[in-house]
Design a protein around this motif. Structure first.
Motif, PDB file in Angstrom:
ATOM      1  N   ILE A 112      61.604  38.809  62.733  1.00 50.12           N
ATOM      2  CA  ILE A 112      61.108  37.438  62.783  1.00 50.12           C
ATOM      3  C   ILE A 112      61.734  36.590  61.683  1.00 50.12           C
ATOM      4  O   ILE A 112      61.944  35.380  61.847  1.00 50.12           O
ATOM      5  N   GLU A 113      62.091  37.217  60.559  1.00 48.86           N
ATOM      6  CA  GLU A 113      62.777  36.477  59.487  1.00 48.86           C
ATOM      7  C   GLU A 113      64.174  36.068  59.940  1.00 48.86           C
ATOM      8  O   GLU A 113      64.610  34.927  59.710  1.00 48.86           O
ATOM      9  N   LYS A 114      64.891  37.003  60.601  1.00 49.01           N
ATOM     10  CA  LYS A 114      66.216  36.679  61.141  1.00 49.01           C
ATOM     11  C   LYS A 114      66.109  35.581  62.192  1.00 49.01           C
ATOM     12  O   LYS A 114      66.937  34.671  62.282  1.00 49.01           O
ATOM     13  N   TRP A 115      65.074  35.648  63.015  1.00 49.07           N
ATOM     14  CA  TRP A 115      64.868  34.637  64.069  1.00 49.07           C
ATOM     15  C   TRP A 115      64.625  33.259  63.453  1.00 49.07           C
ATOM     16  O   TRP A 115      65.174  32.257  63.895  1.00 49.07           O
ATOM     17  N   ALA A 116      63.798  33.215  62.412  1.00 47.71           N
ATOM     18  CA  ALA A 116      63.464  31.939  61.781  1.00 47.71           C
ATOM     19  C   ALA A 116      64.684  31.316  61.113  1.00 47.71           C
ATOM     20  O   ALA A 116      64.862  30.090  61.120  1.00 47.71           O
ATOM     21  N   LYS A 132      55.929  51.280  60.046  1.00 47.08           N
ATOM     22  CA  LYS A 132      57.351  51.066  60.317  1.00 47.08           C
ATOM     23  C   LYS A 132      57.579  49.952  61.324  1.00 47.08           C
ATOM     24  O   LYS A 132      58.467  49.112  61.165  1.00 47.08           O
ATOM     25  N   ASP A 133      56.765  49.904  62.378  1.00 48.03           N
ATOM     26  CA  ASP A 133      56.949  48.885  63.409  1.00 48.03           C
ATOM     27  C   ASP A 133      56.692  47.485  62.851  1.00 48.03           C
ATOM     28  O   ASP A 133      57.411  46.533  63.180  1.00 48.03           O
ATOM     29  N   LEU A 134      55.665  47.350  62.021  1.00 47.47           N
ATOM     30  CA  LEU A 134      55.367  46.039  61.462  1.00 47.47           C
ATOM     31  C   LEU A 134      56.454  45.590  60.489  1.00 47.47           C
ATOM     32  O   LEU A 134      56.834  44.418  60.454  1.00 47.47           O
ATOM     33  N   THR A 135      56.969  46.526  59.706  1.00 42.10           N
ATOM     34  CA  THR A 135      58.051  46.187  58.780  1.00 42.10           C
ATOM     35  C   THR A 135      59.300  45.757  59.545  1.00 42.10           C
ATOM     36  O   THR A 135      59.973  44.792  59.178  1.00 42.10           O
ATOM     37  N   SER A 136      59.609  46.460  60.615  1.00 39.02           N
ATOM     38  CA  SER A 136      60.763  46.094  61.445  1.00 39.02           C
ATOM     39  C   SER A 136      60.557  44.717  62.067  1.00 39.02           C
ATOM     40  O   SER A 136      61.487  43.904  62.141  1.00 39.02           O
TER      41      SER A 136
END
Length: 258
Positions: free
Chosen positions: A224-228, A215-219
């Motif tokens: 990071i996608e939103k950040w990019a 769950k933590d890695l998926t979150s």
């Protein structure tokens, strides 16, 4: 504490013996075992005793014995000497093993210049920390387990946790002080060896990486996608408050009563 037997070097070493006043100086090369646990040496060389006429003063030029030198003729000298435990590279003075002056309680010292031979398994620092270096399989290092490590007087099988870089073994290091049998810790440095993955091994690891998505890695992936994709302003906006889950309303019991 049990200590190994003191090695007796005897005449296995060639010594250069010099005399400075009433001190006897020599250079000796020792192994780490000999330097750590002490050793016995049979020393020999040529020395000059103090003149008995002027008591070694050498000020009286009319002295028939030494003619102002303060010393008598050279003579052959030999003696067994036990070197203390915990020697290090450099100069060590051992009281009372020099030239006898003939005066009670007044005798020169033995000055030993020690050089410890290098050893591929160990390294001794100036502060007295003893390190050992052990190559280990990368796979064993990743999962943890047991490894055979060298000691100054043998070897020991020790356990370590996954990806440990150091193992500390109490009481198996260098003597804490010269002449002391109390020893510090041995620091074992694990050195994982480089390896090349076979095709099957790489596929297995890649599958494990896909299966281990929690769950933590998926979150994190979403963040990071939103950040990019975000802008300089949107990236540093305060996080949105988390919505509280709606409480379920209690339904009124309308079932007929008997």
């Amino acid at each position: 504490m049990n200590t190994p037997d003191t090695p007796h070097l005897g005449t296995l070493r060639a010594f250069v013996v010099e005399q400075r006043n009433w001190d006897i100086e020599l250079s000796v090369e020792l192994t780490m075992f000999e330097a750590a646990f002490g050793c016995e040496l049979d020393l020999e060389g040529t020395i000059q005793d103090p003149c008995g006429e002027c008591m070694g003063a050498g000020a009286n030029m009319s002295c028939r014995t030494c003619r102002g030198t303060g010393r008598r003729a050279s003579r052959y000298w030999s003696t067994p000497v036990k070197l203390p435990v915990g020697l290090k590279d450099g100069r060590t003075r051992i009281p009372g093993f020099g030239v006898s002056t003939g005066i009670a309680g007044l005798q020169g010292d033995l000055v030993v210049y020690v050089r410890i031979t290098k050893n591929e398994m160990f390294r001794l620092t100036r502060s007295g920390r003893l390190d050992a270096y052990v190559p280990i399989s990368q796979w064993t290092w990743l999962v943890g387990g047991k490894v055979m490590v060298p000691l100054l007087d043998g070897a020991r099988l020790v356990e370590f946790s996954s990806m440990d870089h150091e193992i500390r073994i109490a009481g198996q290091g260098w003597p804490k002080e010269l002449g002391s049998h109390e020893r510090g810790d041995l620091i074992v440095n694990l050195v994982p060896q480089d390896f090349r993955l076979k095709v099957a091994q790489r596929k297995f690891l890649e599958q494990m990486a896909r299966d281990e998505r929690n769950k933590d890695l998926t979150s994190w992936d979403r963040e990071i996608e939103k950040w990019a994709q975000g802008s300089a302003e949107s990236r540093y906006l305060p996080p949105e408050p988390k919505k509280k889950p709606k409480q379920q309303q209690k339904t009124k019991d309308t079932s007929p009563t008997s």
